[in-house]
Each structure stands twice: as C-alpha cells, then as structure tokens.
Write a protein that holds these residues in place. Structure first.
Motif, PDB file in Angstrom:
ATOM      1  N   THR A 124       0.820  -1.217   0.000  1.00  0.00           N
ATOM      2  CA  THR A 124       0.000   0.000   0.000  1.00  0.00           C
ATOM      3  C   THR A 124       0.851   1.264   0.000  1.00  0.00           C
ATOM      4  OG1 THR A 124      -0.041   0.039   2.411  1.00  0.00           O
ATOM      5  CG2 THR A 124      -1.853  -1.122   1.282  1.00  0.00           C
ATOM      6  N   GLY A 125       2.153   1.120   0.255  1.00  0.00           N
ATOM      7  CA  GLY A 125       3.037   2.282   0.352  1.00  0.00           C
ATOM      8  C   GLY A 125       3.345   2.662   1.781  1.00  0.00           C
ATOM      9  N   GLU A 126       2.603   2.118   2.742  1.00  0.00           N
ATOM     10  CA  GLU A 126       2.883   2.393   4.142  1.00  0.00           C
ATOM     11  C   GLU A 126       4.193   1.738   4.542  1.00  0.00           C
ATOM     12  OE1 GLU A 126      -1.527   2.730   6.037  1.00  0.00           O
ATOM     13  OE2 GLU A 126      -0.750   0.724   5.692  1.00  0.00           O
ATOM     14  N   PHE A 127       4.931   2.387   5.446  1.00  0.00           N
ATOM     15  CA  PHE A 127       6.172   1.769   5.911  1.00  0.00           C
ATOM     16  C   PHE A 127       6.336   1.969   7.409  1.00  0.00           C
ATOM     17  CE2 PHE A 127       9.428   4.967   6.880  1.00  0.00           C
ATOM     18  CZ  PHE A 127       8.790   6.133   6.489  1.00  0.00           C
ATOM     19  N   TYR A 128       7.208   1.152   7.994  1.00  0.00           N
ATOM     20  CA  TYR A 128       7.476   1.215   9.426  1.00  0.00           C
ATOM     21  C   TYR A 128       8.817   0.561   9.718  1.00  0.00           C
ATOM     22  CZ  TYR A 128       5.548  -3.492   8.974  1.00  0.00           C
ATOM     23  OH  TYR A 128       5.293  -4.782   8.562  1.00  0.00           O
ATOM     24  N   VAL A 129       9.339   0.859  10.905  1.00  0.00           N
ATOM     25  CA  VAL A 129      10.556   0.205  11.381  1.00  0.00           C
ATOM     26  C   VAL A 129      10.102  -1.099  12.026  1.00  0.00           C
ATOM     27  CG1 VAL A 129      12.526   0.327  12.955  1.00  0.00           C
ATOM     28  CG2 VAL A 129      11.725   2.396  11.798  1.00  0.00           C
ATOM     29  N   ALA A 130      10.564  -2.208  11.484  1.00  0.00           N
ATOM     30  CA  ALA A 130      10.129  -3.510  11.982  1.00  0.00           C
ATOM     31  C   ALA A 130      11.029  -4.051  13.079  1.00  0.00           C
ATOM     32  CB  ALA A 130      10.072  -4.513  10.839  1.00  0.00           C
ATOM     33  N   MET A 131      12.333  -3.739  12.998  1.00  0.00           N
ATOM     34  CA  MET A 131      13.269  -4.364  13.916  1.00  0.00           C
ATOM     35  C   MET A 131      14.577  -3.594  13.927  1.00  0.00           C
ATOM     36  SD  MET A 131      14.998  -8.184  13.510  1.00  0.00           S
ATOM     37  CE  MET A 131      13.431  -8.928  13.234  1.00  0.00           C
ATOM     38  N   VAL A 132      15.239  -3.629  15.067  1.00  0.00           N
ATOM     39  CA  VAL A 132      16.607  -3.140  15.190  1.00  0.00           C
ATOM     40  C   VAL A 132      17.412  -4.272  15.804  1.00  0.00           C
ATOM     41  CG1 VAL A 132      18.134  -1.445  16.275  1.00  0.00           C
ATOM     42  CG2 VAL A 132      15.896  -0.735  15.439  1.00  0.00           C
ATOM     43  N   SER A 133      18.589  -4.540  15.243  1.00  0.00           N
ATOM     44  CA  SER A 133      19.432  -5.634  15.725  1.00  0.00           C
ATOM     45  C   SER A 133      20.853  -5.153  15.961  1.00  0.00           C
ATOM     46  CB  SER A 133      19.491  -6.762  14.689  1.00  0.00           C
ATOM     47  OG  SER A 133      18.213  -7.280  14.422  1.00  0.00           O
ATOM     48  N   GLY A 134      21.501  -5.773  16.938  1.00  0.00           N
ATOM     49  CA  GLY A 134      22.934  -5.597  17.102  1.00  0.00           C
ATOM     50  C   GLY A 134      23.622  -6.540  16.127  1.00  0.00           C
ATOM     51  N   LEU A 135      24.728  -6.091  15.527  1.00  0.00           N
ATOM     52  CA  LEU A 135      25.449  -6.898  14.551  1.00  0.00           C
ATOM     53  C   LEU A 135      26.810  -7.311  15.089  1.00  0.00           C
ATOM     54  CD1 LEU A 135      24.844  -4.716  11.347  1.00  0.00           C
ATOM     55  CD2 LEU A 135      23.594  -6.770  12.048  1.00  0.00           C
ATOM     56  N   GLN A 136      27.152  -8.568  14.863  1.00  0.00           N
ATOM     57  CA  GLN A 136      28.482  -9.070  15.169  1.00  0.00           C
ATOM     58  C   GLN A 136      29.067  -9.641  13.894  1.00  0.00           C
ATOM     59  OE1 GLN A 136      27.550 -11.844  18.398  1.00  0.00           O
ATOM     60  NE2 GLN A 136      28.889 -10.628  19.706  1.00  0.00           N
ATOM     61  N   GLY A 137      30.201  -9.089  13.478  1.00  0.00           N
ATOM     62  CA  GLY A 137      30.902  -9.631  12.317  1.00  0.00           C
ATOM     63  C   GLY A 137      31.772 -10.784  12.761  1.00  0.00           C
ATOM     64  N   ASN A 138      31.605 -11.926  12.137  1.00  0.00           N
ATOM     65  CA  ASN A 138      32.374 -13.117  12.495  1.00  0.00           C
ATOM     66  C   ASN A 138      33.221 -13.519  11.303  1.00  0.00           C
ATOM     67  OD1 ASN A 138      30.997 -13.418  15.040  1.00  0.00           O
ATOM     68  ND2 ASN A 138      29.235 -14.107  13.866  1.00  0.00           N
ATOM     69  N   ALA A 139      34.532 -13.411  11.459  1.00  0.00           N
ATOM     70  CA  ALA A 139      35.440 -13.731  10.359  1.00  0.00           C
ATOM     71  C   ALA A 139      35.148 -15.118   9.814  1.00  0.00           C
ATOM     72  CB  ALA A 139      36.879 -13.638  10.830  1.00  0.00           C
ATOM     73  N   GLY A 140      34.847 -15.187   8.523  1.00  0.00           N
ATOM     74  CA  GLY A 140      34.590 -16.453   7.861  1.00  0.00           C
ATOM     75  C   GLY A 140      33.199 -17.020   8.094  1.00  0.00           C
ATOM     76  N   ALA A 141      32.468 -16.488   9.085  1.00  0.00           N
ATOM     77  CA  ALA A 141      31.145 -17.036   9.392  1.00  0.00           C
ATOM     78  C   ALA A 141      30.026 -16.055   9.082  1.00  0.00           C
ATOM     79  CB  ALA A 141      31.091 -17.449  10.863  1.00  0.00           C
ATOM     80  N   GLY A 142      30.351 -14.905   8.544  1.00  0.00           N
ATOM     81  CA  GLY A 142      29.315 -13.938   8.190  1.00  0.00           C
ATOM     82  C   GLY A 142      28.948 -13.029   9.342  1.00  0.00           C
ATOM     83  N   ILE A 143      27.718 -12.614   9.353  1.00  0.00           N
ATOM     84  CA  ILE A 143      27.231 -11.658  10.347  1.00  0.00           C
ATOM     85  C   ILE A 143      26.161 -12.320  11.197  1.00  0.00           C
ATOM     86  CG2 ILE A 143      26.022  -9.464  10.652  1.00  0.00           C
ATOM     87  CD1 ILE A 143      27.210  -8.641   7.917  1.00  0.00           C
ATOM     88  N   THR A 144      26.256 -12.124  12.497  1.00  0.00           N
ATOM     89  CA  THR A 144      25.239 -12.601  13.423  1.00  0.00           C
ATOM     90  C   THR A 144      24.420 -11.396  13.868  1.00  0.00           C
ATOM     91  OG1 THR A 144      26.720 -14.336  14.219  1.00  0.00           O
ATOM     92  CG2 THR A 144      24.826 -13.807  15.603  1.00  0.00           C
ATOM     93  N   ARG A 145      23.101 -11.534  13.821  1.00  0.00           N
ATOM     94  CA  ARG A 145      22.184 -10.475  14.236  1.00  0.00           C
ATOM     95  C   ARG A 145      21.524 -10.861  15.557  1.00  0.00           C
ATOM     96  NH1 ARG A 145      22.740 -10.709   9.046  1.00  0.00           N
ATOM     97  NH2 ARG A 145      22.557  -8.874   7.715  1.00  0.00           N
ATOM     98  N   HIS A 146      21.464  -9.888  16.456  1.00  0.00           N
ATOM     99  CA  HIS A 146      20.802 -10.078  17.744  1.00  0.00           C
ATOM    100  C   HIS A 146      19.683  -9.046  17.847  1.00  0.00           C
ATOM    101  CE1 HIS A 146      24.077 -12.703  19.026  1.00  0.00           C
ATOM    102  NE2 HIS A 146      24.899 -11.792  18.533  1.00  0.00           N
TER     103      HIS A 146
END
Length: 166
Positions: A124-146
């Motif tokens: 419909t064009g409506e928007f909202y903030v759904a989530m905020v996460s802390g990010l941890q970069g893990n070498a070789g394993a990608g990113i973990t979101r909390h």
C-alpha cells in the motif's frame, strides 16, 4: 484500470511521511505513514535502488527534524554505512540499513560491531521500522544479528548523535 489509478494516487499524492514500529508495546507512535514517492532528495545512491532512496528521503513520525538518510549519514559513531533492499513475493519490500562502529560497543550485554535497522514497505506504500538488531561480524562465518527488544533508544541515539548504549 481503476486499480492503476488508485495506486497512482496513493503513490504520488502522499505528502506526509512517517514510520513506526508495528509492535504495540513499542513506544513509537503506532500510526504508519506513507512514504513520499516524489521529491526524494537522494544524490548519494543515484536512485539505483529506488526504495532505499525513498526510505533515506523519508522522516519518522517521532523524528521529523531530519530525514532518515541525513540522520544515519550524520551519526558520528558509524564508520561504515550500508543500505540494501529486497522484495518478497507478497509485495512487501524490506530496506535494511547497517551502521558499523570502529571497534565494539556493548548492546544488551553483547559485544556489537554495529546495528541494523529494518524497514518494511507494504504494498500500500505504508512503511514502518520492523526491527533493530545488534550486529556481530564473524570472520569467515558472516554476520550474526541479535534483535533488540527496544527500537526507540537506538533511534534516539542516532538522531541525537550520542553513543548507542543499552
């Protein structure tokens, strides 16, 4: 033909922009806003990602002092900023902003390399903030979101240019 005209009116007639969380217990206003699909002043993305440009040019209902893009660009604690968009089969668009710190911060008791803010744009064009996460970069394993339980303190820190501490 009627559907096209209605969609055209919804998209181009939106004059006021706002966003919030869908979570009823969240302290942000629970009215969703409609993004202004016209008049978006985004020169950094070159409009190659249309919905990213729309979100960057929008304002949040509780933070009308600056656009989302200006607030994230001006936040002095981010050393790197990344935007992306994905579209789902049900018509929703997800715009993700990742802001990375120089060094780690403790957010909700966990070491975080950054934060991610997830916006949802409904068909419909409506928007909202759904989530905020802390990010941890893990070498070789990608990113973990909390996922964080509270959205507003993170947004308040970004808009006031103060360190994110929870």
């Amino acid at each position: 033909m009627t559907k096209i005209v209605v969609m055209f009116i919804l998209v181009f007639a939106a004059l006021q922009v706002g966003a919030c969380s869908r979570n009823e217990s969240e302290t942000l206003t629970n009215k969703k806003g409609t993004p202004a699909f016209h008049g978006v002043n985004d020169t950094s993305a070159g409009s190659s990602q249309g919905f990213v440009a729309i979100i960057k040019g929008a304002t949040l209902a509780d933070y009308r002092t600056a656009t989302i893009g200006k607030a994230t660009d001006d936040y002095r604690y981010f050393t790197r900023r990344e935007w992306s968009e994905t579209r789902s089969e049900n018509g929703k668009v997800y715009v993700d902003f990742s802001g990375w710190f120089d060094g780690k911060r403790v957010i909700n008791g966990l070491a975080a390399d950054g934060v991610e803010v997830k916006f949802v744009i409904e068909p419909t064009g409506e928007f909202y903030v759904a989530m905020v996460s802390g990010l941890q970069g893990n070498a070789g394993a990608g990113i973990t979101r909390h996922p964080l339980a509270q959205i507003k303190p993170v947004l308040e820190s970004i808009y006031s240019n103060k360190p994110i501490t929870l």
